[in-house]
Scaffold this motif. Sequence first.
Motif, PDB file in Angstrom:
ATOM      1  N   HIS A 173      40.674  31.269  37.126  1.00 42.88           N
ATOM      2  CA  HIS A 173      41.816  31.950  37.737  1.00 42.88           C
ATOM      3  C   HIS A 173      42.415  32.938  36.738  1.00 42.88           C
ATOM      4  CE1 HIS A 173      45.784  32.457  39.655  1.00 42.88           C
ATOM      5  NE2 HIS A 173      45.103  32.224  40.757  1.00 42.88           N
ATOM      6  N   GLU A 174      42.992  33.998  37.249  1.00 45.09           N
ATOM      7  CA  GLU A 174      43.587  35.037  36.399  1.00 45.09           C
ATOM      8  C   GLU A 174      44.628  34.469  35.445  1.00 45.09           C
ATOM      9  OE1 GLU A 174      46.192  39.177  36.777  1.00 45.09           O
ATOM     10  OE2 GLU A 174      45.226  38.332  38.580  1.00 45.09           O
ATOM     11  N   SER A 175      45.345  33.426  35.869  1.00 43.12           N
ATOM     12  CA  SER A 175      46.381  32.858  35.000  1.00 43.12           C
ATOM     13  C   SER A 175      45.790  32.359  33.690  1.00 43.12           C
ATOM     14  CB  SER A 175      47.105  31.716  35.716  1.00 43.12           C
ATOM     15  OG  SER A 175      46.194  30.711  36.130  1.00 43.12           O
ATOM     16  N   ALA A 176      44.578  31.796  33.721  1.00 43.95           N
ATOM     17  CA  ALA A 176      43.940  31.318  32.496  1.00 43.95           C
ATOM     18  C   ALA A 176      43.611  32.480  31.564  1.00 43.95           C
ATOM     19  CB  ALA A 176      42.668  30.547  32.834  1.00 43.95           C
ATOM     20  N   LEU A 177      43.249  33.614  32.142  1.00 47.00           N
ATOM     21  CA  LEU A 177      42.890  34.774  31.332  1.00 47.00           C
ATOM     22  C   LEU A 177      44.115  35.405  30.676  1.00 47.00           C
ATOM     23  CD1 LEU A 177      40.410  36.468  33.829  1.00 47.00           C
ATOM     24  CD2 LEU A 177      39.833  35.007  31.880  1.00 47.00           C
ATOM     25  N   PHE A 210      45.263  36.913  41.025  1.00 44.95           N
ATOM     26  CA  PHE A 210      46.505  36.390  41.583  1.00 44.95           C
ATOM     27  C   PHE A 210      46.629  36.654  43.074  1.00 44.95           C
ATOM     28  CE2 PHE A 210      48.481  36.640  37.167  1.00 44.95           C
ATOM     29  CZ  PHE A 210      48.535  35.273  37.026  1.00 44.95           C
ATOM     30  N   GLY A 211      46.078  37.756  43.540  1.00 46.59           N
ATOM     31  CA  GLY A 211      46.229  38.105  44.945  1.00 46.59           C
ATOM     32  C   GLY A 211      45.310  37.368  45.893  1.00 46.59           C
ATOM     33  N   ALA A 212      44.441  36.518  45.374  1.00 46.08           N
ATOM     34  CA  ALA A 212      43.508  35.797  46.243  1.00 46.08           C
ATOM     35  C   ALA A 212      44.257  34.825  47.148  1.00 46.08           C
ATOM     36  CB  ALA A 212      42.489  35.040  45.402  1.00 46.08           C
ATOM     37  N   ALA A 267      36.562  34.342  45.018  1.00 39.16           N
ATOM     38  CA  ALA A 267      36.556  34.961  43.690  1.00 39.16           C
ATOM     39  C   ALA A 267      35.871  36.316  43.730  1.00 39.16           C
ATOM     40  CB  ALA A 267      35.833  34.044  42.698  1.00 39.16           C
ATOM     41  N   LEU A 268      36.150  37.121  42.735  1.00 39.30           N
ATOM     42  CA  LEU A 268      35.452  38.395  42.583  1.00 39.30           C
ATOM     43  C   LEU A 268      33.993  38.128  42.229  1.00 39.30           C
ATOM     44  CD1 LEU A 268      38.103  40.289  40.417  1.00 39.30           C
ATOM     45  CD2 LEU A 268      37.806  40.403  42.906  1.00 39.30           C
ATOM     46  N   GLY A 269      33.128  39.079  42.543  1.00 43.86           N
ATOM     47  CA  GLY A 269      31.729  38.953  42.167  1.00 43.86           C
ATOM     48  C   GLY A 269      31.572  39.070  40.659  1.00 43.86           C
ATOM     49  N   PRO A 270      30.405  38.725  40.116  1.00 43.82           N
ATOM     50  CA  PRO A 270      30.202  38.784  38.662  1.00 43.82           C
ATOM     51  C   PRO A 270      30.500  40.152  38.050  1.00 43.82           C
ATOM     52  CG  PRO A 270      28.443  37.527  39.683  1.00 43.82           C
ATOM     53  CD  PRO A 270      29.238  38.132  40.804  1.00 43.82           C
ATOM     54  N   ALA A 271      30.014  41.219  38.656  1.00 44.77           N
ATOM     55  CA  ALA A 271      30.247  42.557  38.106  1.00 44.77           C
ATOM     56  C   ALA A 271      31.731  42.925  38.198  1.00 44.77           C
ATOM     57  CB  ALA A 271      29.400  43.583  38.850  1.00 44.77           C
ATOM     58  N   GLU A 272      32.343  42.624  39.335  1.00 46.49           N
ATOM     59  CA  GLU A 272      33.777  42.907  39.495  1.00 46.49           C
ATOM     60  C   GLU A 272      34.601  42.077  38.515  1.00 46.49           C
ATOM     61  OE1 GLU A 272      34.664  43.704  44.103  1.00 46.49           O
ATOM     62  OE2 GLU A 272      33.540  41.857  43.732  1.00 46.49           O
ATOM     63  N   SER A 273      34.162  40.865  38.261  1.00 43.91           N
ATOM     64  CA  SER A 273      34.890  39.997  37.330  1.00 43.91           C
ATOM     65  C   SER A 273      34.836  40.559  35.920  1.00 43.91           C
ATOM     66  CB  SER A 273      34.305  38.580  37.366  1.00 43.91           C
ATOM     67  OG  SER A 273      34.508  37.973  38.629  1.00 43.91           O
TER      68      SER A 273
END
Length: 284
Positions: A173-177, A210-212, A267-273
């Motif tokens: 999750h974005e919060s961890a990042l 966060f918007g997921a 979740a976002l795809g690998p490239a988007e992530s």
Amino acid sequence: MPPTANPTLRQRRLGTELRKLRERAGFTVTEAAAHLGVNQGRVSMIETGRSTLSADRVRATASAYDCSDEALIDALASMTGRRTRGWWEEYREHLPAALVDLAELEHHTAALRVALVIHIPALLQTTDHARALFRAVVPAMRQHEIEHRLTYRIKRQGILYRDTPPPYTAVIHESALRMGFGGPTVARAQLKHLLEMSELPHVTLRVIPFGAEYLPSTGQSFDYLEGPVPQLDTVQLDTHHGGCGFLDAEAQLSKYRAVLDHMESHALGPAESRDFIQALIQDV
């Protein structure tokens, strides 16, 4: 053979699966003992992982319980024998038993899927990031305890660098990042390390922004370790006191597989992530 005083998670799991086979066959412990030609105490030691079995004995036990699943029987037979003297054994005097069992479980996993909301996955943490986490533990760890934890964690990460590493999928999750443990310099290096690791062919990294619309209600971090057959999968839960909880009931495995599938679908795809993490680096 003398009973095993402190069976590992793997030995206990073998016993648990043999108990499940007995119960599916409709045998009581007394009836199972009669079928196997042993006393009831021996059956109890087998089912608690305290009795060391040979592969032939496991096959004979499965046959007595009318199990015809050859893939499962082969997998159970491969779990026999005495405790493997892996690198993790040297930490049994220094770390909680469950943590050491986790390393053994990871060593034997066929594939690993993890989901985290607050923390970076342990196998993807830099040394500085992990050190910052251990220094924040309450009650505070002494320096030698921190060093034990660090070396243990680094050695666990070795499974991702093996000649034939297991497929590894991390949903973060974005919060961890954005937590920023250790300060900007450490946080930036950690994000760059995630990008480097995500380029490995066996590592898949996916971010839930966060918007997921979806996030498991508890927000609890967990690892899903796949065995050689689905019946031998294991879920490892992080607990509030820093230990490990292990789940292996079929209903529990099904639940956490579904949670992971839902998280990955949002979740976002690998490239988007990777693009997402690269953009975060600019903000740190």
